[in-house]
Write an enzyme that holds these catalytic residues in place. Structure first.
Site, PDB file in Angstrom:
ATOM      1  N   LYS A 191     -55.610  30.103  25.661  1.00 52.64           N
ATOM      2  CA  LYS A 191     -54.519  29.163  25.364  1.00 52.64           C
ATOM      3  C   LYS A 191     -54.134  29.325  23.894  1.00 52.64           C
ATOM      4  CE  LYS A 191     -53.840  25.087  23.735  1.00 52.64           C
ATOM      5  NZ  LYS A 191     -52.564  25.355  23.074  1.00 52.64           N
ATOM      6  N   GLU A 267     -65.132  27.839  15.715  1.00 55.81           N
ATOM      7  CA  GLU A 267     -64.836  28.316  14.343  1.00 55.81           C
ATOM      8  C   GLU A 267     -63.866  27.307  13.764  1.00 55.81           C
ATOM      9  OE1 GLU A 267     -66.237  30.788  12.946  1.00 55.81           O
ATOM     10  OE2 GLU A 267     -66.990  31.996  14.599  1.00 55.81           O
ATOM     11  N   CYS A 301     -58.463  29.399   7.010  1.00 56.05           N
ATOM     12  CA  CYS A 301     -59.674  28.584   7.082  1.00 56.05           C
ATOM     13  C   CYS A 301     -60.611  28.871   5.920  1.00 56.05           C
ATOM     14  CB  CYS A 301     -60.377  28.838   8.405  1.00 56.05           C
ATOM     15  SG  CYS A 301     -60.624  30.577   8.739  1.00 56.05           S
ATOM     16  N   GLU A 400     -59.326  19.347   3.945  1.00 58.73           N
ATOM     17  CA  GLU A 400     -58.628  20.626   4.136  1.00 58.73           C
ATOM     18  C   GLU A 400     -57.119  20.354   4.159  1.00 58.73           C
ATOM     19  OE1 GLU A 400     -58.986  22.548   8.008  1.00 58.73           O
ATOM     20  OE2 GLU A 400     -59.385  24.441   6.988  1.00 58.73           O
TER      21      GLU A 400
HETATM   22  P1  NAP Z   1     -55.952  22.499  15.900  1.00 58.27           P
HETATM   23  O1  NAP Z   1     -54.962  21.419  15.772  1.00 58.27           O
HETATM   24  O2  NAP Z   1     -57.379  22.153  16.001  1.00 58.27           O
HETATM   25  O3  NAP Z   1     -55.479  23.363  17.150  1.00 58.27           O
HETATM   26  C1  NAP Z   1     -56.143  24.534  17.545  1.00 58.27           C
HETATM   27  C2  NAP Z   1     -55.918  24.777  19.016  1.00 58.27           C
HETATM   28  O4  NAP Z   1     -56.481  23.703  19.756  1.00 58.27           O
HETATM   29  C3  NAP Z   1     -54.432  24.831  19.414  1.00 58.27           C
HETATM   30  O5  NAP Z   1     -54.273  25.790  20.432  1.00 58.27           O
HETATM   31  C4  NAP Z   1     -54.190  23.430  19.932  1.00 58.27           C
HETATM   32  O6  NAP Z   1     -53.098  23.340  20.846  1.00 58.27           O
HETATM   33  C5  NAP Z   1     -55.507  23.161  20.654  1.00 58.27           C
HETATM   34  N1  NAP Z   1     -55.802  21.740  20.860  1.00 58.27           N
HETATM   35  C6  NAP Z   1     -55.309  20.667  20.196  1.00 58.27           C
HETATM   36  N2  NAP Z   1     -55.827  19.532  20.718  1.00 58.27           N
HETATM   37  C7  NAP Z   1     -56.664  19.891  21.714  1.00 58.27           C
HETATM   38  C8  NAP Z   1     -57.500  19.175  22.625  1.00 58.27           C
HETATM   39  N3  NAP Z   1     -57.599  17.831  22.603  1.00 58.27           N
HETATM   40  N4  NAP Z   1     -58.225  19.870  23.526  1.00 58.27           N
HETATM   41  C9  NAP Z   1     -58.166  21.222  23.560  1.00 58.27           C
HETATM   42  N5  NAP Z   1     -57.377  21.955  22.744  1.00 58.27           N
HETATM   43  C10 NAP Z   1     -56.649  21.308  21.813  1.00 58.27           C
HETATM   44  O7  NAP Z   1     -55.872  23.544  14.679  1.00 58.27           O
HETATM   45  P2  NAP Z   1     -54.578  24.226  14.078  1.00 58.27           P
HETATM   46  O8  NAP Z   1     -53.861  23.188  13.280  1.00 58.27           O
HETATM   47  O9  NAP Z   1     -53.841  24.990  15.123  1.00 58.27           O
HETATM   48  O10 NAP Z   1     -55.241  25.323  13.119  1.00 58.27           O
HETATM   49  C11 NAP Z   1     -55.672  25.044  11.859  1.00 58.27           C
HETATM   50  C12 NAP Z   1     -57.175  24.795  11.826  1.00 58.27           C
HETATM   51  O11 NAP Z   1     -57.863  25.941  12.324  1.00 58.27           O
HETATM   52  C13 NAP Z   1     -57.681  24.595  10.420  1.00 58.27           C
HETATM   53  O12 NAP Z   1     -58.589  23.536  10.415  1.00 58.27           O
HETATM   54  C14 NAP Z   1     -58.390  25.910  10.114  1.00 58.27           C
HETATM   55  O13 NAP Z   1     -59.381  25.812   9.131  1.00 58.27           O
HETATM   56  C15 NAP Z   1     -58.924  26.284  11.434  1.00 58.27           C
HETATM   57  N6  NAP Z   1     -59.227  27.716  11.499  1.00 58.27           N
HETATM   58  C16 NAP Z   1     -60.531  28.116  11.506  1.00 58.27           C
HETATM   59  C17 NAP Z   1     -60.831  29.471  11.540  1.00 58.27           C
HETATM   60  C18 NAP Z   1     -62.266  29.936  11.561  1.00 58.27           C
HETATM   61  O14 NAP Z   1     -62.502  31.060  11.986  1.00 58.27           O
HETATM   62  N7  NAP Z   1     -63.227  29.134  11.129  1.00 58.27           N
HETATM   63  C19 NAP Z   1     -59.811  30.425  11.565  1.00 58.27           C
HETATM   64  C20 NAP Z   1     -58.491  29.984  11.575  1.00 58.27           C
HETATM   65  C21 NAP Z   1     -58.222  28.608  11.537  1.00 58.27           C
HETATM   66  P3  NAP Z   1     -51.638  22.900  20.301  1.00 58.27           P
HETATM   67  O15 NAP Z   1     -51.178  23.994  19.441  1.00 58.27           O
HETATM   68  O16 NAP Z   1     -50.852  22.728  21.533  1.00 58.27           O
HETATM   69  O17 NAP Z   1     -51.852  21.612  19.545  1.00 58.27           O
END
Ligand code: NAP
Length: 497
Positions: A191, A267, A301, A400
């Site tokens: 997804k 992650e 991240c 963050e």
């Molecule tokens: P996010 O809001 O957590 O969303 C990530 C994914 O989860 C998206 O596909 C989102 O779908 C989905 N999602 C949201 N709510 C959900 C739920 N209740 N159940 C299941 N899936 C759900 O994160 P983001 O804003 O896209 O990305 C930024 C974050 O990713 C930052 O915190 C960053 O640090 C982290 N990140 C970490 C790494 C690592 O390797 N550690 C690498 C890159 C990014 P939708 O798009 O439809 O909301």
């Protein structure tokens, strides 16, 4: 690639055919409801494509298909050497379409074209090729059991895996999840983030072309709160791999516990420390301090958002970082000269602007940037921004922001630098800059993060594991260790008469 001008890329973008349908059982299909959702380009706010808005019925269908494909053995029981050939061929096909996929990613995410051609696409290709090439070199174990026995310890695929990825590195994180999960024989449902589904949809078709059997890979675009949650709660999904925020990661762990205890690997976010000692090569450290925080608009991240600098050089060093930051003024993602593109969307732009306000209210000194720019483009551009006089209790040092905002914090000695670095709920990455091998090594060892650079930032490649300590996650992407997240160990115990 970079011999193309901004005009060339813009012309290519005009003629680009964009696939917005879901990918299930080896073909592109509409969502069962027929619903679509528009995806916009953060570079100019314009409509890019209508994308299938998959729901619960699509998820259940995809899980049935994935389960059937897994149980058929068409992929899971294929000889590793043959799975290798499919993955290597897939990597080659992505490479053959590198310009098109890089352009899609730049349009969908707002990433500079120099990054998508130079980093995102090559990294995805290398990840898939490397994982494919590795998989027929992984041996199982025969432990030293008593003489009248023989034990086999085998690594078996989990079965059906769901992968949920974010918008900041859509192609790279997709490759980090798909390459090891597919190499180990699983069937997968990916997804993508709602904002950025296009590159994952495009490469799914290339996987089929490379020979991946139907039903082994599905890509379902749709909302995290409903579709993503349903996958995470699904009783017939064996593994869940996630990259995204710590907040959603915590929910996924709970969904796993509320359902079938699917193996869940996360992650998550970071607030990474970048520690600079007075004896470091300050010129190099200053240039990299800017890269560490402004690369990908700070939507990384591992971004080095806390610059922890020895007090004796702090003022001089900030001037050096400011001088380097001028090269990071945002620009059109399709201009090969652009180093930093826009924020992903209006909501993220507002979050970043709000944090600048919070920093000022908390008493930090705004030294550079701090404002939205290029409003006339319709895109979400924000200046590189630097705060000095930050202490580690302020929200701009703890939370963050996910934007181009640097918080500079002073320290007097190594013990204080380490204490500040470790005073965070996160533990993803960091770096230390010093020309004293003892200081550099001791500090690198003491900082509790998954990846620590010494006199570099963002170091690493597919050969090394990537992931976090503390609330930055569990499990590891990349390297042979990634295979651990997608396999169960099975013991077969034999006794001889
Ligand atoms: P996010 O809001 O957590 O969303 C990530 C994914 O989860 C998206 O596909 C989102 O779908 C989905 N999602 C949201 N709510 C959900 C739920 N209740 N159940 C299941 N899936 C759900 O994160 P983001 O804003 O896209 O990305 C930024 C974050 O990713 C930052 O915190 C960053 O640090 C982290 N990140 C970490 C790494 C690592 O390797 N550690 C690498 C890159 C990014 P939708 O798009 O439809 O909301």
């Amino acid at each position: 690639m970079l011999d193309k001008t901004r005009q060339d890329w813009t012309a290519l973008a005009t003629g680009l055919e964009i696939e917005g349908r879901a990918f299930i059982n080896g073909r592109y299909v509409e969502a069962m409801s027929g619903e679509t959702r528009p995806t916009l380009s953060p570079g100019n706010g314009k409509h890019l494509a209508d994308v299938a808005n998959c729901g619960i019925e699509d998820a259940d269908h995809a899980v049935r298909i994935a389960r059937g494909a897994f149980e058929s053995g068409a992929w899971a029981d294929m000889a590793p050497a043959d799975r290798k050939m499919v993955l290597v061929r897939w990597a080659e096909l992505i490479e053959d379409h590198a310009d098109e996929i890089a352009l899609l990613e730049s349009l969908d995410v707002g990433k500079p074209i120099s990054d998508t051609t130079g980093v995102d696409v090559p990294s995805a290709v290398r990840t898939i090729r490397w994982s494919g090439e590795a998989i027929d070199k992984v041996y199982d174990e025969i432990p030293p059991t008593p003489a009248d026995t023989l034990a086999l310890v085998q690594r078996l695929p989990l079965g059906v895996v769901a992968a949920i990825v974010p918008w900041n590195f859509p192609l790279s994180t997709t490759a980090w999840k798909l390459a090891p999960s597919l190499a180990t024989g699983n069937s997968v449902i990916l997804k993508p983030a709602s904002n950025t589904p296009l590159s994952a949809l495009r490469i799914a078709g290339l996987a089929s072309e490379a020979g991946l059997p139907d039903g082994v890979l599905q890509v379902l675009p749709g909302p995290g709160g409903s579709l993503g949650k349903h996958l995470a709660l699904h009783e017939d999904i064996d593994g869940l791999t996630f990259t995204g925020s710590t907040e959603i990661g915590k929910q996924l762990m709970q969904y796993s516990g509320q359902s079938n205890l699917k193996r869940t690997f996360l992650e998550l976010g970071g607030k990474s420390p970048n520690i600079v000692f007075a004896d470091a090569d300050l010129k190099k450290a200053a240039a990299m301090a800017a890269v560490a925080v402004f690369y990908n608009g700070g939507q990384t991240c591992t971004a080095g958002t806390r610059l922890i600098v020895e007090n004796s050089v702090r003022e001089r060093f900030i001037d050096m970082v400011i001088a380097k930051s001028r090269a990071w003024m945002p620009g059109d993602p399709l201009d090969p000269a652009t180093a930093m593109g826009p924020m992903i969307d209006v909501a993220q732009l507002k979050t970043v602007a709000d944090y600048v306000g919070i920093g000022e209210e908390e008493g930090a000194s705004l030294m550079f940037g701090g404002a939205q720019v290029m409003q006339e483009t319709g895109g979400c551009y924000f200046e590189p921004t630097i705060f000095d006089g930050v202490n580690n209790d302020m929200r701009i040092a703890r939370e963050e922001i996910f934007g181009p905002v640097l918080s500079v914090i002073g320290f007097k000695d190594a013990a204080e630098a380490v204490a500040i670095a470790n005073d965070s709920i996160y533990g993803l990455a960091g770096a230390v800059w010093s020309n004293d091998i003892n200081t550099a090594h001791k500090v690198a060892k003491a900082v509790r993060v998954g990846t620590m650079g010494i006199n570099n930032y963002f170091g690493g490649d597919i050969t090394v594991p990537f992931g976090g300590f503390k609330q930055s996650g569990n499990g590891r992407d990349k390297s042979m260790h990634a295979f651990d997240d997608y396999t169960e160990l099975k013991t077969t115990w034999i006794e001889f008469d």
